[in-house]
Enzyme design. Structure first.
Site, PDB file in Angstrom:
ATOM      1  N   HIS A  12       6.974 -42.094 -41.447  1.00 54.13           N
ATOM      2  CA  HIS A  12       8.282 -42.715 -41.240  1.00 54.13           C
ATOM      3  C   HIS A  12       8.534 -42.821 -39.744  1.00 54.13           C
ATOM      4  CE1 HIS A  12       9.575 -42.372 -45.491  1.00 54.13           C
ATOM      5  NE2 HIS A  12       8.751 -41.332 -45.480  1.00 54.13           N
ATOM      6  N   GLU A 193       6.789 -36.399 -55.921  1.00 53.43           N
ATOM      7  CA  GLU A 193       7.094 -35.324 -54.973  1.00 53.43           C
ATOM      8  C   GLU A 193       8.120 -34.409 -55.633  1.00 53.43           C
ATOM      9  OE1 GLU A 193       8.492 -34.752 -50.301  1.00 53.43           O
ATOM     10  OE2 GLU A 193       9.006 -36.591 -51.385  1.00 53.43           O
ATOM     11  N   ASP A 271       3.924 -37.681 -42.788  1.00 53.00           N
ATOM     12  CA  ASP A 271       5.264 -37.953 -43.299  1.00 53.00           C
ATOM     13  C   ASP A 271       6.291 -38.051 -42.164  1.00 53.00           C
ATOM     14  OD1 ASP A 271       7.120 -38.501 -45.255  1.00 53.00           O
ATOM     15  OD2 ASP A 271       7.144 -36.500 -46.129  1.00 53.00           O
ATOM     16  N   ASP A 272       6.846 -36.922 -41.761  1.00 57.17           N
ATOM     17  CA  ASP A 272       7.824 -36.831 -40.671  1.00 57.17           C
ATOM     18  C   ASP A 272       7.418 -35.649 -39.791  1.00 57.17           C
ATOM     19  OD1 ASP A 272       9.979 -38.775 -41.861  1.00 57.17           O
ATOM     20  OD2 ASP A 272       9.576 -37.349 -43.462  1.00 57.17           O
TER      21      ASP A 272
END
Length: 331
Positions: A12, A193, A271-272
């Protein structure tokens, strides 16, 4: 592990923003984002819903196309440090122009220009995957899909869905995915998830995606795992994220190795990363410790990611060449 050439499919853009970058931007804009950082300057949150709140608060200081261009430059610098040669980053029109197509075009142009400048200097190749935000609802998803379709090209190459997986069902968003598919965009969806294996099954059946973001809860239904393997569905696995958010207690309990051993096409992403105190090289190191994965395994995972990337054939060939050349130099 930094010397291993890497591809990353699940990143992201705002979530990859270094905390110092967001703090500096907030200071420039005299914006109050109290509660976003802890005393060490790291992002601070308690659980997944709170993580989403902090994420959106941090994102709130990104106001203009120029801000996003600067963010692309900052994030690609981090990617280069980790040995990434190709990455796809999730972008949301809801954060860039409020879902307005005209405003979104300006943001895309700014981000693409910054990405091309990095690429021209030998840095990572970056592509954008437009995402609707699940907890914003299906109607806003339609606008996001339209933004994606209207700006599809050399930079915007995919469409997906992110956000709170417990809100709504995949079929609620089928219209936006149909629009994106007709436009020729690659399709992915966050699933498996928090929603369990049924969310993976529904995303594959109702949205007809070729990739699943996370997807790790599929391991709870081995028939589904075998179906993913048979159908060649690629999982964008982010082990460090799953562990940081408490989905699994520790690395050797994460199902990524089981999924891989059963023939599922898995890839590894962050992801982050600053939110979860990880890097792509750090993910590789942990997977090496937990499962004994070596450079040969990682090379295979990166080839899978390159083949699954939402890019044109010429770009894919360049990526595969860079993976091979860099691997040869490292050896």
């Amino acid at each position: 592990m930094k010397s291993i050439p890497k591809t990353e499919l699940h990143l992201h853009l705002e979530g990859a923003a270094p905390p110092a970058f967001i703090a500096g931007l907030a200071k420039e804009k005299h914006a109050d984002i109290s509660g976003v950082f802890d005393e060490r300057g790291h992002y601070a949150y308690d659980d997944f819903p709170h993580f989403l709140q902090v994420y959106e608060a941090a994102t709130s200081v990104l106001k203009t196309p120029e801000d996003y261009a600067r963010l692309v430059t900052a994030v690609t610098a981090e990617l280069a440090e980790q040995g990434v040669v190709y990455a796809e980053t999730f972008l949301s029109p809801d954060f860039c122009g409020g879902g307005d197509v005209s405003a979104w075009r300006d943001y895309v142009a700014a981000m693409q220009e910054a990405a091309l400048a990095v690429e021209a200097q030998g840095g990572p190749i970056l592509r954008g995957v437009v995402t609707c935000i699940r907890h914003f609802g299906p109607e806003k998803a339609k606008r996001a899909a339209l933004c994606a379709a209207e700006t599809m090209g050399d930079f915007v190459t995919g469409y997906g869905i992110a956000g709170n997986e417990m809100m709504g069902r995949p079929k609620d968003f089928a219209w936006s995915f149909d629009l994106a598919r007709e436009a020729g965009l690659g399709l992915t969806a966050h699933a498996g998830e928090w929603g369990g294996p049924v969310s993976v099954k529904e995303a594959v059946e109702d949205l007809r995606v070729s990739r699943i973001g996370h997807g790790v809860r599929a391991i709870e239904d081995l028939a589904l795992v075998d179906r993913l393997a048979e159908d060649g569905i690629v999982l964008e696995v982010c082990p460090g994220s799953n562990i940081a958010l408490g989905l699994y207690p520790k690395w050797d309990r994460h199902p990524v190795c089981q999924l891989w051993e059963r023939g599922v096409k898995v890839t590894v992403s962050t992801d982050d990363p600053p939110f979860f105190h990880t890097t792509l090289s750090g993910e590789y190191e942990q997977l090496n410790r937990a499962f004994g994965w070596d450079e040969e395994v990682f090379a295979g995972l990166n080839r899978v990611a390159a083949e699954a990337a939402f890019c044109d054939a010429a770009t894919r060939e360049r990526v595969l060449e860079r993976l091979g050349a860099a691997a040869g130099q490292a050896a």
